[in-house]
Design an enzyme around this catalytic site. Structure first.
Site, PDB file in Angstrom:
ATOM      1  N   ARG A 130     -83.851 -88.865  65.064  1.00  0.00           N
ATOM      2  CA  ARG A 130     -82.479 -88.505  64.285  1.00  0.00           C
ATOM      3  C   ARG A 130     -82.560 -87.326  63.613  1.00  0.00           C
ATOM      4  O   ARG A 130     -83.655 -87.066  62.815  1.00  0.00           O
ATOM      5  CB  ARG A 130     -82.701 -89.710  63.426  1.00  0.00           C
ATOM      6  N   HIS A 174     -76.633 -83.448  56.332  1.00  0.00           N
ATOM      7  CA  HIS A 174     -77.857 -83.991  55.504  1.00  0.00           C
ATOM      8  C   HIS A 174     -78.049 -82.960  54.301  1.00  0.00           C
ATOM      9  O   HIS A 174     -79.019 -82.436  54.154  1.00  0.00           O
ATOM     10  CB  HIS A 174     -78.892 -84.017  56.432  1.00  0.00           C
ATOM     11  N   GLU A 219     -76.459 -90.311  52.990  1.00  0.00           N
ATOM     12  CA  GLU A 219     -76.715 -90.664  51.582  1.00  0.00           C
ATOM     13  C   GLU A 219     -75.838 -90.051  50.711  1.00  0.00           C
ATOM     14  O   GLU A 219     -76.241 -89.093  49.779  1.00  0.00           O
ATOM     15  CB  GLU A 219     -78.099 -90.740  51.120  1.00  0.00           C
ATOM     16  N   ASN A 343     -80.794 -96.565  54.523  1.00  0.00           N
ATOM     17  CA  ASN A 343     -82.077 -95.988  54.395  1.00  0.00           C
ATOM     18  C   ASN A 343     -82.583 -96.967  53.106  1.00  0.00           C
ATOM     19  O   ASN A 343     -81.804 -96.853  52.089  1.00  0.00           O
ATOM     20  CB  ASN A 343     -81.786 -94.505  53.890  1.00  0.00           C
ATOM     21  N   GLU A 396     -83.842 -95.052  57.775  1.00  0.00           N
ATOM     22  CA  GLU A 396     -84.864 -94.243  57.049  1.00  0.00           C
ATOM     23  C   GLU A 396     -85.859 -95.334  56.282  1.00  0.00           C
ATOM     24  O   GLU A 396     -85.160 -96.323  55.715  1.00  0.00           O
ATOM     25  CB  GLU A 396     -84.533 -93.354  55.977  1.00  0.00           C
TER      26      GLU A 396
HETATM   27  C1  FCB Z   1     -84.054 -89.956  51.419  1.00  0.00           C
HETATM   28  C2  FCB Z   1     -83.523 -88.615  52.340  1.00  0.00           C
HETATM   29  C3  FCB Z   1     -84.595 -87.999  53.064  1.00  0.00           C
HETATM   30  C4  FCB Z   1     -85.913 -87.967  52.508  1.00  0.00           C
HETATM   31  C5  FCB Z   1     -86.451 -89.271  52.120  1.00  0.00           C
HETATM   32  C6  FCB Z   1     -87.628 -89.529  51.178  1.00  0.00           C
HETATM   33  O1  FCB Z   1     -83.285 -89.924  50.432  1.00  0.00           O
HETATM   34  O2  FCB Z   1     -82.500 -88.747  52.942  1.00  0.00           O
HETATM   35  O3  FCB Z   1     -84.064 -86.644  53.411  1.00  0.00           O
HETATM   36  O4  FCB Z   1     -86.164 -87.230  51.352  1.00  0.00           O
HETATM   37  O5  FCB Z   1     -85.258 -89.969  51.072  1.00  0.00           O
END
Ligand code: FCB
Length: 492
Positions: A130, A174, A219, A343, A396
């Site tokens: 990803r 991102h 996010e 995530n 994530e």
């Molecule tokens: C998430 C982000 C990623 C990374 C992790 C620890 O919120 O998407 O880029 O910073 O946290």
């Protein structure tokens, strides 16, 4: 009034873990998503998945084992080959914004080392990668001409993945907006939504012959809250009204992009979005006020994103905060979602009084985030049951700890335990009938952790930022073995 403030505090604690760290407690029976026996509810009609034994779980044949990165966090080459400036370039170059004055100018030098990094992913037996496209690398000003070097770069990444049997999962945004668009109002400006849709369509035209899995946004909550409300992230604005508008515009941009991408796709593609979601548990499971607050937090935090995406509605109090909400917007947002990426790092906690921090008995990562793996299962099950059985990935999950490298070894026992325990929870989730499609560890390698710079390591591969040498950590070895076996032990 006091309760409102406490609710806000709880919200900040739970979702803005990046800043405050999370409070914690033992697993609480009767919390959201859980039945009275402490087991999360599972939709009645779902069949139980058979496993070979009670001690181990074999994942479905096509289970996705992956890791993630994002463009600004790993690529470097911030002003090379025609790339435009992003809001994170501007932000990190502004003194005082990022810890130790760190920038992503070089980061992991992935721009030059991607082939080596993808080979590493292959060595770790991973079947997916990803990564995100830096919009300003493709379109330096966010509008008009595309940059040939940028287009070619992501061609090479996609091809390297495919040559190594790795399925690319592309994220279109991102967090690195072209600075030129921020200068025009950034995500507060609706025109940016249309420009994003055009950029997304271009990406599908270019890579859609080889890439099936597309995520519009990573996010959006972080972009709106951390970027426009409390200023901890780029572009560093502190304007709650604007932030509410940004949150809406991001979802609108998602909907517009999904339409535009599907229109130009010549091959079947899957379009999804990645949200940072958490489940909020009552601090005192037997206190009706905490339970009520926890439920309200769920509706507010998750409902603000999942309701418009899946139901075409906003919770009423949320809608009231959006200055410019036009007829038809919710219809655009409510596009078919082929998958939802989640995530997850830590649970939230609702408490009618201030939470102690740290909470006795809890453990925390170097970010100050509580380790609460059980909450991942509760979250996945609740989303699955409440939103019409969406196709879910954990996109994530991971932990930052202060690693020590010793020759060729990084004995990151705590991270290994963290990942193992969360993967186990994914296994238990599937076992109870919720078909999770895949798990992506964050991150393939240590990288630029936003406002924390290089002070926080999340990789399953250690990066020496002086030499750019990569060393697989013990967590990476464990993950590689789990991916190879496609199974995990269910024993704690
Ligand atoms: C998430 C982000 C990623 C990374 C992790 C620890 O919120 O998407 O880029 O910073 O946290």
């Amino acid at each position: 009034m006091i309760r409102t403030i406490r609710e806000v505090m709880s919200f900040l604690r739970s979702l803005a873990c990046k800043i405050f760290g999370c409070g914690s407690a033992q697993n609480t029976a009767g919390s959201p998503g859980q039945a009275s026996d402490g087991e999360p509810h599972v939709a009645q009609e779902e069949k139980k998945v058979e496993t070979q034994s009670d001690d181990e779980f074999v994942f479905p044949k096509d289970f996705v084992w992956g890791t993630g990165t994002s463009s600004y966090q790993v690529e470097g080459a911030w002003n090379v080959d025609g790339k435009g400036e992003s809001i994170w370039d501007r932000f990190s170059h502004t003194p005082g914004k990022v810890k130790n004055g760190d920038t992503g100018d070089v980061a992991c030098d992935h721009y030059n080392r991607f082939a080596e990094d993808i080979l590493l992913a292959k060595r770790l037996n991973l079947n997916s990668y990803r990564f995100s496209i830096a919009w300003p690398r493709l379109q330096p000003n966010g509008r008009g001409e595309f940059n040939q070097h940028g287009l070619d770069f992501y061609d090479r990444i996609v091809d390297a993945c495919l040559q190594n049997g790795i399925t690319p999962f592309i994220t279109l945004y991102h967090w690195d907006l072209p600075q030129a668009l921020e200068d025009e109002g950034g995500w507060g400006n609706r025109e940016v939504c249309e420009l994003f849709a055009a950029y997304a369509a271009k990406c599908v035209e270019r890579y859609g012959d080889r890439v099936k899995h597309w995520t519009t946004f990573n996010e959006p909550w972080c972009t709106s809250f951390l970027g426009y409300e409390n200023g901890y992230h780029a572009p560093g604005k502190k304007d709650p009204k604007l932030a509410a508008q940004v949150a809406h515009n991001l979802l609108l941009a998602h909907g517009m992009a999904a339409q535009a991408m599907r229109k130009v796709a010549k091959e079947p593609i899957e379009v999804g979005i990645v949200l940072n979601l958490s489940i909020t548990e009552p601090f005192h499971a037997d206190d009706p006020e905490d339970v009520k607050l926890a439920e309200a937090a769920w509706r507010r935090d998750c409902g603000a994103y999942l309701d418009p995406l899946y139901r075409g509605t906003y919770p009423a109090d949320h809608a009231a905060k959006i200055g410019d909400l036009r007829d038809g917007d919710l219809k655009i947002i409510n596009q078919k979602l082929d998958f939802l990426g989640i995530n997850f790092y830590s649970r939230g906690i609702a408490c009618k009084t201030d939470l102690p921090y740290p909470i006795p008995g809890s453990s925390y990562t170097a970010m100050g985030w509580e380790v609460s793996p059980w909450a991942l299962r509760g979250l996945l099950i609740r989303i699955y049951n409440e939103y019409g059985h969406p196709k879910l990935y954990v996109t994530e999950n991971g932990a930052s700890y202060d690693d020590v490298i010793n020759g060729e070894t990084v004995a990151d026992t705590k991270r290994l335990d963290y990942i193992r325990e969360h993967v186990r929870q994914v296994a238990l989730t599937i076992k109870s009938g919720v078909p999770i499609q895949g798990y992506f560890a964050w991150s393939l390698m240590d990288n630029f952790e936003w406002a924390e710079g290089y002070s926080r390591r999340f990789g399953i591969v250690y990066v020496d930022f002086e030499t750019q040498k990569r060393t697989v950590k013990d967590s990476g070895h464990w993950f590689a073995n789990a991916a190879k076996q496609n199974r995990v032990s269910l024993k704690t």
